[in-house]
Each structure stands twice: as structure tokens, then as C-alpha cells.
Motif scaffolding. Structure first.
Motif, PDB file in Angstrom:
ATOM      1  N   HIS A 273      -9.161  87.287  26.477  1.00  9.74           N
ATOM      2  CA  HIS A 273      -8.208  87.182  25.353  1.00  9.74           C
ATOM      3  C   HIS A 273      -8.572  86.087  24.354  1.00  9.74           C
ATOM      4  O   HIS A 273      -8.005  86.028  23.271  1.00  9.74           O
ATOM      5  CB  HIS A 273      -6.770  87.036  25.857  1.00  9.74           C
ATOM      6  CG  HIS A 273      -6.411  85.683  26.382  1.00  9.74           C
ATOM      7  ND1 HIS A 273      -5.102  85.266  26.503  1.00  9.74           N
ATOM      8  CD2 HIS A 273      -7.166  84.644  26.843  1.00  9.74           C
ATOM      9  CE1 HIS A 273      -5.071  84.038  27.000  1.00  9.74           C
ATOM     10  NE2 HIS A 273      -6.315  83.648  27.220  1.00  9.74           N
TER      11      HIS A 273
ATOM     12  N   GLU B 172     -12.826  91.523  19.495  1.00  9.65           N
ATOM     13  CA  GLU B 172     -13.159  92.746  20.245  1.00  9.65           C
ATOM     14  C   GLU B 172     -14.647  92.836  20.563  1.00  9.65           C
ATOM     15  O   GLU B 172     -15.042  93.200  21.680  1.00  9.65           O
ATOM     16  CB  GLU B 172     -12.709  93.975  19.449  1.00  9.65           C
ATOM     17  CG  GLU B 172     -12.863  95.268  20.220  1.00  9.65           C
ATOM     18  CD  GLU B 172     -12.111  96.432  19.595  1.00  9.65           C
ATOM     19  OE1 GLU B 172     -12.320  97.557  20.055  1.00  9.65           O
ATOM     20  OE2 GLU B 172     -11.324  96.214  18.638  1.00  9.65           O
TER      21      GLU B 172
ATOM     22  N   LYS C 153     -15.394  90.520  23.458  1.00  6.23           N
ATOM     23  CA  LYS C 153     -14.814  91.090  24.680  1.00  6.23           C
ATOM     24  C   LYS C 153     -15.755  92.139  25.258  1.00  6.23           C
ATOM     25  O   LYS C 153     -16.056  92.161  26.460  1.00  6.23           O
ATOM     26  CB  LYS C 153     -13.456  91.733  24.378  1.00  6.23           C
ATOM     27  CG  LYS C 153     -12.293  90.761  24.133  1.00  6.23           C
ATOM     28  CD  LYS C 153     -11.059  91.558  23.723  1.00  6.23           C
ATOM     29  CE  LYS C 153      -9.751  90.795  23.773  1.00  6.23           C
ATOM     30  NZ  LYS C 153      -9.596  89.738  22.787  1.00  6.23           N
TER      31      LYS C 153
ATOM     32  N   ARG D 170       3.892  98.433  23.677  1.00  8.70           N
ATOM     33  CA  ARG D 170       3.989  97.127  23.015  1.00  8.70           C
ATOM     34  C   ARG D 170       5.440  96.718  22.727  1.00  8.70           C
ATOM     35  O   ARG D 170       5.749  96.174  21.679  1.00  8.70           O
ATOM     36  CB  ARG D 170       3.167  97.134  21.715  1.00  8.70           C
ATOM     37  CG  ARG D 170       1.670  97.305  21.955  1.00  8.70           C
ATOM     38  CD  ARG D 170       0.883  97.394  20.658  1.00  8.70           C
ATOM     39  NE  ARG D 170       1.114  96.261  19.786  1.00  8.70           N
ATOM     40  CZ  ARG D 170       0.501  95.071  19.896  1.00  8.70           C
ATOM     41  NH1 ARG D 170      -0.405  94.888  20.837  1.00  8.70           N
ATOM     42  NH2 ARG D 170       0.773  94.099  19.049  1.00  8.70           N
TER      43      ARG D 170
ATOM     44  N   SER E  83      -0.691  86.351  22.938  1.00  8.25           N
ATOM     45  CA  SER E  83      -1.640  86.859  21.951  1.00  8.25           C
ATOM     46  C   SER E  83      -1.551  86.044  20.654  1.00  8.25           C
ATOM     47  O   SER E  83      -2.574  85.695  20.063  1.00  8.25           O
ATOM     48  CB  SER E  83      -1.362  88.344  21.677  1.00  8.25           C
ATOM     49  OG  SER E  83      -2.472  88.951  21.059  1.00  8.25           O
TER      50      SER E  83
ATOM     51  N   ASP F  40      -4.528  89.168  23.000  1.00 10.98           N
ATOM     52  CA  ASP F  40      -4.274  89.871  24.256  1.00 10.98           C
ATOM     53  C   ASP F  40      -4.188  91.363  23.962  1.00 10.98           C
ATOM     54  O   ASP F  40      -3.967  91.769  22.815  1.00 10.98           O
ATOM     55  CB  ASP F  40      -2.999  89.344  24.901  1.00 10.98           C
ATOM     56  CG  ASP F  40      -3.206  87.962  25.501  1.00 10.98           C
ATOM     57  OD1 ASP F  40      -3.247  87.864  26.737  1.00 10.98           O
ATOM     58  OD2 ASP F  40      -3.351  86.986  24.740  1.00 10.98           O
ATOM     59  N   TYR F  41      -4.341  92.180  24.990  1.00  5.37           N
ATOM     60  CA  TYR F  41      -4.610  93.604  24.760  1.00  5.37           C
ATOM     61  C   TYR F  41      -3.816  94.485  25.711  1.00  5.37           C
ATOM     62  O   TYR F  41      -3.243  94.022  26.703  1.00  5.37           O
ATOM     63  CB  TYR F  41      -6.116  93.869  24.925  1.00  5.37           C
ATOM     64  CG  TYR F  41      -6.691  93.217  26.171  1.00  5.37           C
ATOM     65  CD1 TYR F  41      -6.699  93.885  27.385  1.00  5.37           C
ATOM     66  CD2 TYR F  41      -7.184  91.909  26.132  1.00  5.37           C
ATOM     67  CE1 TYR F  41      -7.184  93.273  28.534  1.00  5.37           C
ATOM     68  CE2 TYR F  41      -7.677  91.289  27.278  1.00  5.37           C
ATOM     69  CZ  TYR F  41      -7.671  91.974  28.475  1.00  5.37           C
ATOM     70  OH  TYR F  41      -8.131  91.373  29.605  1.00  5.37           O
ATOM     71  N   THR F  42      -3.792  95.775  25.384  1.00  2.00           N
ATOM     72  CA  THR F  42      -3.035  96.743  26.177  1.00  2.00           C
ATOM     73  C   THR F  42      -3.925  97.367  27.254  1.00  2.00           C
ATOM     74  O   THR F  42      -5.149  97.206  27.254  1.00  2.00           O
ATOM     75  CB  THR F  42      -2.492  97.873  25.295  1.00  2.00           C
ATOM     76  OG1 THR F  42      -3.610  98.578  24.726  1.00  2.00           O
ATOM     77  CG2 THR F  42      -1.610  97.344  24.168  1.00  2.00           C
TER      78      THR F  42
ATOM     79  N   ASP G 229      -6.400  99.604  25.536  1.00  2.00           N
ATOM     80  CA  ASP G 229      -7.518  98.839  24.971  1.00  2.00           C
ATOM     81  C   ASP G 229      -8.574  98.598  26.049  1.00  2.00           C
ATOM     82  O   ASP G 229      -9.767  98.827  25.836  1.00  2.00           O
ATOM     83  CB  ASP G 229      -7.045  97.465  24.461  1.00  2.00           C
ATOM     84  CG  ASP G 229      -6.187  97.547  23.204  1.00  2.00           C
ATOM     85  OD1 ASP G 229      -6.396  98.477  22.413  1.00  2.00           O
ATOM     86  OD2 ASP G 229      -5.321  96.666  23.033  1.00  2.00           O
TER      87      ASP G 229
END
Length: 346
Positions: free
Chosen positions: A255, A259, A262, A290, A300, A312-314, A317
Motif C-alpha cells: 500500500h 500500481e 505494486k 468500497r 489509504s 490501499d486496494y480492493t 485489485d
């Protein structure tokens, strides 16, 4: 809380709007080590606490302060005002006594000492897209932290504090039966490795991080007496290949970055794993709609404050990145509170 359209109420608006009041009351109590003192002395009067801490405010201010901590559920109280005796609630006694290994106050200390003021300029962060921390004057967050031993120690304790419950949960919830070795990439204080080694006697673990971090990790390894199955190793995950292991873990690492970064880190993990190996990201994974994991969304935004580009991501993702990196399947294991382990299998 439920909201009835026919009867609008300002309760939630005011509760969130004044949230920093409640926050500062808890954070200051941690700074004053009130819970550590009460763990030692069992119970104290407001007058004794006032004297012990050197408060110059009125007795009434002290009652208000301690009674607020009581109302929030952090202290127990027997009696009222002059006759009141205060003691720790079981949660604060377990998690906020500095002398216990279960202490998670490191994160709260960092919230108070660093992030409280940085979050005061959230608007500027949203308007400019720039970090609002030590990097504001042109430096880099991690350079600033790693070059200052006191800040580094606080940062490591903070990361340990925020993740301890997750590491304990992961060490028991994940099926380790097919694996023998684990490397924690960016392992900080080595707590994940220690929790896995403690609960999984067949596992050997390595906490892999920059050289400056090793003394703190080795101190923890000594405390747990697990030197035979937990080691430290030095490396830089931007410059070096990841060490090979059956399981590669990152805790609150992905996080921090955009992207592209990551994905680069996940590809490095894929390359270092054997067929059947697992890459695990332990973070505040946001639900795909979300609208449930408020802490994940706030964390995030904290990445905007801290790095400018991180987020931060789902679950979706993570699945997408895992697929791009070459992994064959993914799953998510819920851990403590708002956190989960997102797992990709090679």
C-alpha cells in the motif's frame, strides 16, 4: 448507526466531526503511560494520577480527562470524583501496558508524534497530491525515518503494533502443512516470522529488510527465544531479487506504492516462489463495494499523507495484479478487525 430519512439526526456528523477530541484523549494517555502506570499500581485516585504526571490543571480537569477515558471504555472506575479509584480495562491492560509483549502502543505513539499534525493538512494533500510529512520539505519519508535511530525505532514499533493481531491470526488461520520456509519481505521487527515459528513448529522463517532494521528484529528474536528457526537477512526490495522460499509475505508494504511498483513487487515474489508457493499481502484490504471497510479507506488516505502515490486496494485489485504477475489463483483470509491476508498461489 441506522439513519431514518424522516427523522434526520446530527449525531453521526458531530461524532465524526469531533473525533479528533476522542483521539487526542487516548493518544495523550498513551504518551503519559497512564495504562502502564495503572498496570503496575493496580488502581489510583485522580489526585494521585495528577501528582504522578505533574499536571498543573484543576482537579475538575483531571476528573473530566479520566472520566472521558472511562466513558470510552479504556479505564474502570470505582467511586466518583474525590472518592474515585481508576484502574485499567482488560483491553488496555493487555494492549497498552508497555511492559507486556502484547503492547500495541507503538502505532498510537507514532499517530501522536508524527501523523496527528500531518493529517491537519489533509486538504493540502488532496489539492496538491503531495505528501504532507517529513518529505514536504523535499526529502523522502523512508530516508527521513531510516536516518534517525529514534524515528526508526518508533516506526518499527508502530508497524509491529498495528500488525500484531494480524500476524497472530495469520499464523493460525493459514494452512502451513504443505510448506517449510517463509520469508517476510520488509520484515521490520520480525514479528510475523516469530508468530509463524511460534505457532507452526515445522516452519523456518527469515525476516528480510534493510540492514538498519536488523538490530531491532534480532532483539525481538532473542526475546522469543526462537533463534533456531527465525533469522534476519539484509536486502533492498527495490534493488535485489527476493530470497527464495515456499511462502513470501509482505505486511503493510504494497500500500506504500503506486500500481506500477505494486506489480513490480508481486512479479519479484512470483519469480522467487516454487510452483505451489504462496505470496501473501497482509493489509487493510478494502471491500469491492468500497462502503464497509472505513479503516481501509482511511489508511489509504494516510498513504497520500505519507507517500503521495500509495493507496490501499480492493480484493478485485489484488486479483487483477496477481493475474498479471502470473499467479494461478487467489483467496482472501480475514484477520483482525479491518485487515485481511490476500493470498496468490503460483
Amino acid at each position: 448507526m441506522e439513519h431514518n430519512e424522516n427523522n434526520p439526526t446530527p449525531e453521526n456528523i458531530m461524532k465524526i466531526g469531533t473525533g479528533f477530541w476522542a483521539s487526542k484523549i487516548l493518544l495523550s494517555a498513551v504518551k503519559f503511560q497512564i495504562f502502564t502506570t495503572l498496570a503496575e499500581r493496580k488502581s489510583m485516585s485522580a489526585s494521585d494520577i495528577k501528582t504522578h504526571l505533574g499536571f498543573k490543571c484543576t482537579e475538575r480537569n483531571v476528573y473530566d480527562y479520566l472520566d472521558a477515558l472511562t466513558t470510552f471504555g479504556f479505564l474502570n472506575r470505582d467511586g466518583l470524583l474525590e472518592t474515585a479509584m481508576y484502574s485499567n480495562h482488560q483491553d488496555t491492560d493487555f494492549f497498552l501496558d508497555k511492559n507486556k509483549p502484547s503492547y500495541i502502543g507503538g502505532m498510537l505513539e507514532m499517530l501522536n508524534n508524527r501523523l496527528y499534525n500531518f493529517w491537519g493538512t489533509l486538504e493540502e494533500g488532496l489539492l496538491t497530491g503531495l505528501p504532507q510529512n517529513e518529505a514536504k520539505s523535499g526529502g523522502d519519508l523512508f530516508d527521513a525515518i531510516y536516518s534517525d535511530p529514534q524515528k526508526l525505532k518508533e516506526f518499527i514499533h508502530a508497524m509491529s503494533g498495528i500488525q500484531m493481531g494480524n500476524f497472530m491470526g495469520f499464523s493460525q488461520a493459514f494452512d502451513f502443512s504443505k510448506y517449510k520456509t517463509l520469508v517476510d519481505v520488509g520484515g521490520s521487527g520480525a514479528l510475523l516470522s516469530l508468530m509463524v515459528a511460534k505457532h507452526q513448529p515445522h516452519m523456518s522463517c527469515v525476516s528480510w529488510d534493510l540492514a538498519a532494521v536488523a538490530p531491532f528484529a534480532n532483539e525481538n528474536i532473542q526475546k522469543f527465544q526462537l533463534q533456531d528457526r527465525v533469522k534476519t537477512a539484509n536486502g533492498d526490495f527495490f534493488k535485489d531479487s527476493f530470497p527464495k522460499a515456499d511462502i513470501l509475505v509482505t505486511g503493510n508494504i504494497l500500500h506504500d506504492w503506486d500500481e506500477e511498483t505494486k506489480l513490480m513487487l508481486m512479479k519479484k515474489a512470483y519469480d522467487a516462489l516454487p510452483k505451489g508457493g504462496a505470496f501473501v499481502a497482509i493489509e487493510n484490504i478494502i471491500d469491492d463495494e468500497r462502503n464497509k471497510n472505513a479503516f481501509g479507506l482511511m489508511m489509504s488516505l494516510n498513504m497520500l499523507i505519507e507517500t503521495g502515490k500509495g493507496f490501499d486496494y480492493t480484493v478485485s485489485d489484488f486479483k487483477g495484479w496477481a493475474n498479471t504477475a502470473g499467479f494461478t489463483s487467489t483467496k482472501v483470509v480475514p484477520l483482525a478487525g479491518p485487515s485481511s491476508a490476500a493470498i496468490a498461489f503460483k
